[in-house]
Design a protein around this motif. Structure first.
Motif, short mmCIF file in Angstrom:
data_model
loop_
_atom_site.label_atom_id
_atom_site.label_comp_id
_atom_site.label_asym_id
_atom_site.label_seq_id
_atom_site.Cartn_x
_atom_site.Cartn_y
_atom_site.Cartn_z
N LYS A 1 0.82 -1.20 0.00
CA LYS A 1 0.00 0.00 0.00
C LYS A 1 0.86 1.25 0.00
N ALA A 2 1.95 1.22 0.77
CA ALA A 2 2.83 2.37 0.83
C ALA A 2 3.42 2.66 -0.54
N GLU A 3 3.80 1.58 -1.25
CA GLU A 3 4.37 1.77 -2.59
C GLU A 3 3.30 2.20 -3.58
N ALA A 4 2.14 1.55 -3.50
CA ALA A 4 1.08 1.83 -4.46
C ALA A 4 0.60 3.26 -4.40
N TYR A 5 0.70 3.89 -3.24
CA TYR A 5 0.19 5.24 -3.10
C TYR A 5 1.29 6.29 -3.12
N SER A 6 2.50 5.88 -3.51
CA SER A 6 3.56 6.83 -3.80
C SER A 6 3.45 7.15 -5.28
N ALA A 7 2.92 8.32 -5.60
CA ALA A 7 2.51 8.63 -6.97
C ALA A 7 3.63 8.50 -7.99
N HIS A 8 4.85 8.84 -7.57
CA HIS A 8 5.94 8.89 -8.55
C HIS A 8 6.84 7.67 -8.50
N SER A 9 6.51 6.70 -7.65
CA SER A 9 7.33 5.50 -7.59
C SER A 9 7.10 4.65 -8.84
N ARG A 10 8.15 3.98 -9.28
CA ARG A 10 8.05 3.13 -10.46
C ARG A 10 7.26 1.87 -10.11
N PRO B 1 -9.72 -15.96 -18.93
CA PRO B 1 -9.70 -16.31 -20.36
C PRO B 1 -8.36 -15.94 -20.99
N ALA B 2 -7.97 -16.65 -22.03
CA ALA B 2 -6.67 -16.45 -22.67
C ALA B 2 -6.49 -15.03 -23.17
N ASN B 3 -7.57 -14.43 -23.73
CA ASN B 3 -7.44 -13.08 -24.27
C ASN B 3 -7.20 -12.06 -23.15
N VAL B 4 -7.79 -12.30 -21.98
CA VAL B 4 -7.56 -11.40 -20.84
C VAL B 4 -6.12 -11.53 -20.36
N GLN B 5 -5.63 -12.76 -20.27
CA GLN B 5 -4.25 -12.97 -19.85
C GLN B 5 -3.27 -12.27 -20.79
N GLN B 6 -3.55 -12.36 -22.08
CA GLN B 6 -2.65 -11.75 -23.07
C GLN B 6 -2.61 -10.23 -22.92
N VAL B 7 -3.75 -9.62 -22.70
CA VAL B 7 -3.81 -8.16 -22.53
C VAL B 7 -3.09 -7.75 -21.24
N LEU B 8 -3.32 -8.49 -20.16
CA LEU B 8 -2.66 -8.17 -18.89
C LEU B 8 -1.15 -8.34 -19.00
N LEU B 9 -0.73 -9.37 -19.72
CA LEU B 9 0.69 -9.63 -19.88
C LEU B 9 1.36 -8.48 -20.62
N TRP B 10 0.70 -8.02 -21.69
CA TRP B 10 1.25 -6.87 -22.42
C TRP B 10 1.35 -5.65 -21.51
N PHE B 11 0.29 -5.37 -20.77
CA PHE B 11 0.24 -4.18 -19.92
C PHE B 11 1.32 -4.24 -18.85
N HIS B 12 1.48 -5.39 -18.21
CA HIS B 12 2.48 -5.54 -17.17
C HIS B 12 3.88 -5.28 -17.72
N GLN B 13 4.21 -5.91 -18.86
CA GLN B 13 5.55 -5.74 -19.42
C GLN B 13 5.77 -4.32 -19.93
N HIS B 14 4.72 -3.70 -20.47
CA HIS B 14 4.81 -2.32 -20.94
C HIS B 14 5.12 -1.38 -19.78
N LEU B 15 4.46 -1.56 -18.66
CA LEU B 15 4.71 -0.73 -17.49
C LEU B 15 6.17 -0.82 -17.04
N ASP C 1 8.83 -1.98 -18.97
CA ASP C 1 9.74 -1.52 -20.02
C ASP C 1 9.82 0.01 -20.07
N GLU C 2 8.70 0.67 -19.84
CA GLU C 2 8.65 2.13 -19.92
C GLU C 2 8.92 2.81 -18.58
N CYS C 3 9.20 2.00 -17.53
CA CYS C 3 9.47 2.53 -16.18
C CYS C 3 8.37 3.50 -15.74
N MET C 4 7.14 3.09 -15.95
CA MET C 4 6.01 3.98 -15.65
C MET C 4 5.73 4.04 -14.15
#
Length: 352
Positions: free
Chosen positions: A14-23, A37-51, A53-56
């Motif tokens: 929670k402490a990390e999640a609510y630090s707005a600028h933390s990676r 479902p497989a399509n949901v897993q695929q979308v989540l996988l892309w989103f997780h790796q994108h976050l 890779d982009e150090c968001m």
């Protein structure tokens, strides 16, 4: 849009999640998504790796998909109890924006036979849960081609790391941990366990500069390569090793030491030492309609030390010269850039 309160998340998270600028650096456990479902897993996988890779940051992610941090956290952990269809819709909408931005940016890559070989090796490894070894001279465009392949094909399936030049096994596993969101400050066995949970038969780990993984002493156990072999064996993930010729030479010299990894390489790719003029032409033509003389000169540069990397740098210099003079880039401009670069290097003979 969140249906639950933040007290459902443990205190440290929670402490990390609510630090707005933390990676965002949430470990990925693919087992948590098994019931989706497989399509949901695929979308989540892309989103997780994108976050990753982009150090968001959490603020970046919240603005990207329009959901609060607590909800995004539960998406990534697989504990979300709301509408997964709406989650997919939000992520897919964001991805379309990212894809459109990519088409606006200037393209500095043109596919040639070298890139096609690299693409083919990566495609084969991912499709067959195999290991590919991509060997080529320095600055032949291996890394650029790998990055373009990831942008064109990555649905969150690919993870890319650069083997560290120092630091041994711990530094290497920390690199992979950082790329998949695992705590890199734990012990090596704990880090490895977290990494293994982040891979399955649908993912590929790409290791660039893989020649750095070789032990300094041939009598030493190749621990880093054994870690990769075990990850491949235990998770069935694909593996791509991108390296210079030295890596391949060492594997062959000490065949028995490396037999476990050699026996699993299903698609070895050896890039040609001599770059063809047909591979140089599309790179040059991105910048200028070249004369026969210029194309011949560029072909020679591409086969000198520095290879395609130096050629592209020279073309960028020519582009800046043309821009500064408010003119269209032409063959003469490129010759001017070649002359300038050689002059700066202290050479006494010039291209034109």
């Amino acid at each position: 849009m969140s249906e639950t309160t933040s007290d459902q998340i443990d205190a440290s998270t929670k402490a990390e999640a609510y630090s707005a600028h933390s990676r965002i650096n949430i470990p990925l456990n693919l087992g948590n998504w098994k019931g989706l479902p497989a399509n949901v897993q695929q979308v989540l996988l892309w989103f997780h790796q994108h976050l990753l890779d982009e150090c968001m940051s959490w603020t970046d992610a919240q603005q990207a998909v329009g959901y609060d941090r607590s909800t995004i956290y539960r998406w990534l952990k697989g504990t979300y109890e709301g509408s997964w269809d709406k989650a997919v819709q939000a992520i897919t909408g964001y991805r379309k924006i990212i894809d459109r931005r990519g088409t606006i940016q200037q393209n500095e890559f043109v596919k040639n036979s070298i890139a096609e070989l690299i693409f083919g090796g990566l495609d084969y490894a991912l499709a067959n849960n195999s290991i590919t070894l991509i060997i080529g001279e320095s600055r032949m465009g291996k890394t650029v081609a790998k990055d373009i392949w990831r942008e064109s094909n990555n649905h969150g399936t690919s993870v890319s790391v650069i083997a560290p030049p120092y630091g041994g096994t711990k530094m290497f596993v920390r690199r992979i941990a950082d790329a998949v969101g695992v705590n890199k400050n734990a012990s090596v066995p704990q880090i490895y366990e977290g990494i293994a949970r982040s891979f399955n038969k649908n993912r590929i780990l790409i290791v660039d500069e893989a020649h750095r993984l070789l032990p300094g002493d041939r009598r030493s156990n190749p621990v880093n390569l054994e870690i990769l072999r075990d990850l491949h064996d235990s998770t069935k993930c694909a593996l791509a090793l991108i390296a210079t010729q030295r890596f391949d030479d060492e594997l062959k010299k000490s065949h028995y030491q490396y037999e476990q990894i050699l026996g699993r390489i299903g698609m070895p790719i050896r890039l040609p030492r001599n770059i063809k003029k047909a591979d140089v032409a599309p790179i040059v033509e991105q910048y200028v309609n070249p004369s026969a003389e210029l194309l011949e000169t560029c072909h020679k540069i591409a086969n000198e030390q520095g290879r395609l990397g130096i050629l592209v740098e020279t073309l960028k210099i020519a582009s800046r010269i043309a821009s500064k003079n408010k003119k269209q880039i032409a063959s003469d401009t490129v010759f001017q850039a070649i002359k300038l670069r050689r002059q700066m290097m202290g050479e006494t003979t010039y291209a034109k």
